[in-house]
Design a protein around this motif. Structure first.
Motif, PDB file in Angstrom:
ATOM      1  N   SER A   1       0.806  -1.078  -0.048  1.00  0.00           N
ATOM      2  CA  SER A   1       0.134   0.065  -0.205  1.00  0.00           C
ATOM      3  C   SER A   1       1.288   0.980   0.099  1.00  0.00           C
ATOM      4  O   SER A   1       2.254   1.321   0.532  1.00  0.00           O
ATOM      5  N   TYR A   2       0.443   2.365  -0.234  1.00  0.00           N
ATOM      6  CA  TYR A   2       0.870   3.953  -0.305  1.00  0.00           C
ATOM      7  C   TYR A   2       1.150   3.875   1.501  1.00  0.00           C
ATOM      8  O   TYR A   2       2.451   4.270   1.245  1.00  0.00           O
ATOM      9  N   GLU A   3       1.057   3.833   2.003  1.00  0.00           N
ATOM     10  CA  GLU A   3       1.063   3.552   3.002  1.00  0.00           C
ATOM     11  C   GLU A   3       1.958   3.377   3.959  1.00  0.00           C
ATOM     12  O   GLU A   3       2.626   3.379   4.534  1.00  0.00           O
ATOM     13  N   GLU A   4       2.327   1.806   3.398  1.00  0.00           N
ATOM     14  CA  GLU A   4       3.452   1.074   3.742  1.00  0.00           C
ATOM     15  C   GLU A   4       4.677   1.492   3.229  1.00  0.00           C
ATOM     16  O   GLU A   4       5.889   1.590   4.071  1.00  0.00           O
ATOM     17  N   LEU A   5       4.799   2.010   1.908  1.00  0.00           N
ATOM     18  CA  LEU A   5       5.855   2.052   1.314  1.00  0.00           C
ATOM     19  C   LEU A   5       6.810   3.431   1.752  1.00  0.00           C
ATOM     20  O   LEU A   5       7.301   3.959   1.613  1.00  0.00           O
ATOM     21  N   VAL A   6       5.549   4.504   2.213  1.00  0.00           N
ATOM     22  CA  VAL A   6       5.605   5.852   2.695  1.00  0.00           C
ATOM     23  C   VAL A   6       6.651   5.633   4.009  1.00  0.00           C
ATOM     24  O   VAL A   6       7.476   6.307   4.599  1.00  0.00           O
TER      25      VAL A   6
ATOM     26  N   ILE B   1      14.682   7.540  -3.949  1.00  0.00           N
ATOM     27  CA  ILE B   1      14.300   5.894  -3.474  1.00  0.00           C
ATOM     28  C   ILE B   1      13.045   6.253  -3.128  1.00  0.00           C
ATOM     29  O   ILE B   1      12.335   5.049  -4.144  1.00  0.00           O
ATOM     30  N   VAL B   2      12.060   6.884  -2.752  1.00  0.00           N
ATOM     31  CA  VAL B   2      11.055   6.766  -3.115  1.00  0.00           C
ATOM     32  C   VAL B   2      10.132   6.658  -4.117  1.00  0.00           C
ATOM     33  O   VAL B   2       9.279   5.745  -4.254  1.00  0.00           O
TER      34      VAL B   2
ATOM     35  N   ALA C   1       7.977   0.401  -8.351  1.00  0.00           N
ATOM     36  CA  ALA C   1       8.274  -0.652  -8.253  1.00  0.00           C
ATOM     37  C   ALA C   1       7.589  -1.901  -7.254  1.00  0.00           C
ATOM     38  O   ALA C   1       7.294  -2.474  -7.299  1.00  0.00           O
ATOM     39  N   MET C   2       6.608  -0.889  -6.200  1.00  0.00           N
ATOM     40  CA  MET C   2       6.068  -2.118  -5.613  1.00  0.00           C
ATOM     41  C   MET C   2       4.476  -1.855  -5.116  1.00  0.00           C
ATOM     42  O   MET C   2       4.161  -1.935  -4.347  1.00  0.00           O
ATOM     43  N   GLY C   3       4.018  -0.275  -5.086  1.00  0.00           N
ATOM     44  CA  GLY C   3       3.233   0.801  -4.921  1.00  0.00           C
ATOM     45  C   GLY C   3       1.781  -0.817  -5.381  1.00  0.00           C
ATOM     46  O   GLY C   3       2.075  -0.379  -6.424  1.00  0.00           O
ATOM     47  N   GLU C   4       0.938  -1.272  -4.957  1.00  0.00           N
ATOM     48  CA  GLU C   4      -0.136  -1.630  -5.709  1.00  0.00           C
ATOM     49  C   GLU C   4      -0.786  -0.456  -6.126  1.00  0.00           C
ATOM     50  O   GLU C   4      -1.986  -0.690  -6.932  1.00  0.00           O
TER      51      GLU C   4
ATOM     52  N   ASN D   1      10.118  -8.804  -4.936  1.00  0.00           N
ATOM     53  CA  ASN D   1      10.648  -7.650  -4.837  1.00  0.00           C
ATOM     54  C   ASN D   1      11.145  -6.871  -4.359  1.00  0.00           C
ATOM     55  O   ASN D   1      12.090  -7.580  -3.716  1.00  0.00           O
ATOM     56  N   LEU D   2      11.717  -5.031  -3.871  1.00  0.00           N
ATOM     57  CA  LEU D   2      12.611  -4.540  -4.139  1.00  0.00           C
ATOM     58  C   LEU D   2      12.788  -5.070  -2.191  1.00  0.00           C
ATOM     59  O   LEU D   2      14.199  -5.158  -2.519  1.00  0.00           O
TER      60      LEU D   2
END
Length: 224
Positions: free
Chosen positions: A24-29, A115-116, A122-125, A214-215
């Motif tokens: 999720s976006y939130e997890e990646l943040v 990086i973000v 690369a990983m965001g749903e 995934n990364l």
């Protein structure tokens, strides 16, 4: 070298183009930037919130805008402009409690943004269109491991690009220097048969040797 390029393409195609699981976006943040990056921003007042809070707050507030913008990119130049726009906003917010000297170097804020964006795409749903279109345009986050890599830069190439092996991410001080290095990397990737410039990031912590899908899973122990 060809065996390494082949392996980097195999791992790169998996983790950048067909990653699992998506996040999720939130997890990646929360997870994209590690304490090493945040520690590099020294506070004016240690009793007030630092860089990690600022990055997460700005990225959270801009969720809808960044999803829309990244999924509708039409060029590398547009991605660069979006990254610089986000850097400008971050610098305004960071300057409230980060020492001014910490924000003078172009790459000090641009590396975390690179990086973000790399992790979002690369990983965001939420970023399937960007993954399909924008992966070739992603900018390589420039830090000490990248500068030290003789696979990425020979001694002659590093010298020609004004890179010293002892450089850290703050030592790329101008937008032009960042652009010169990124343009070289795009040319170099094409020359050696690497599918995309961003695949050079698999040299970081030898992620190309991993079987992660995934990364994050290529590098579970350390985020930048």
């Amino acid at each position: 070298m060809q065996a390494q390029v082949k392996r980097m393409n195999e791992v790169g195609d998996t983790v950048f183009l067909t990653p699992t699981p998506l996040l999720s976006y939130e997890e990646l943040v929360l997870k994209s930037l590690g304490s090493n990056t945040y520690r590099g921003f020294h506070r004016k007042n240690n009793n007030c919130l630092g860089a990690s809070h600022t990055f997460r707050d700005v990225l959270t507030k801009k969720k809808d805008y960044l999803i829309q913008a990244l999924n509708n990119l039409t060029s590398e130049m547009q991605l660069n402009e979006l990254a610089n726009e986000l850097c400008s906003e971050l610098k305004i917010e960071l300057s409230k409690n980060i020492k001014p000297s910490q924000l003078q170097s172009f790459n000090k804020v641009r590396k975390p943004v690179d990086i973000v964006f790399e992790h979002f795409v690369a990983m965001g749903e939420d970023f399937a269109p960007a993954r399909k279109i924008a992966t070739p345009w992603l900018f390589l986050p420039l830090d000490s491991q990248i500068f030290q890599s003789e696979f990425i830069f020979t001694a002659q190439e590093a010298k020609a690009l004004g890179i010293k092996r002892r450089f850290t991410y703050k030592d790329i001080e101008t937008a032009q220097h960042h652009a010169d290095i990124q343009n070289f990397l795009k040319y170099e990737a094409a020359k050696i048969g690497l599918n995309h410039r961003i695949y050079f990031d698999l040299v970081w912590n030898k992620r190309f040797e991993s079987n992660g899908t995934n990364l994050f899973l290529t590098n579970p122990s350390r985020n930048r």
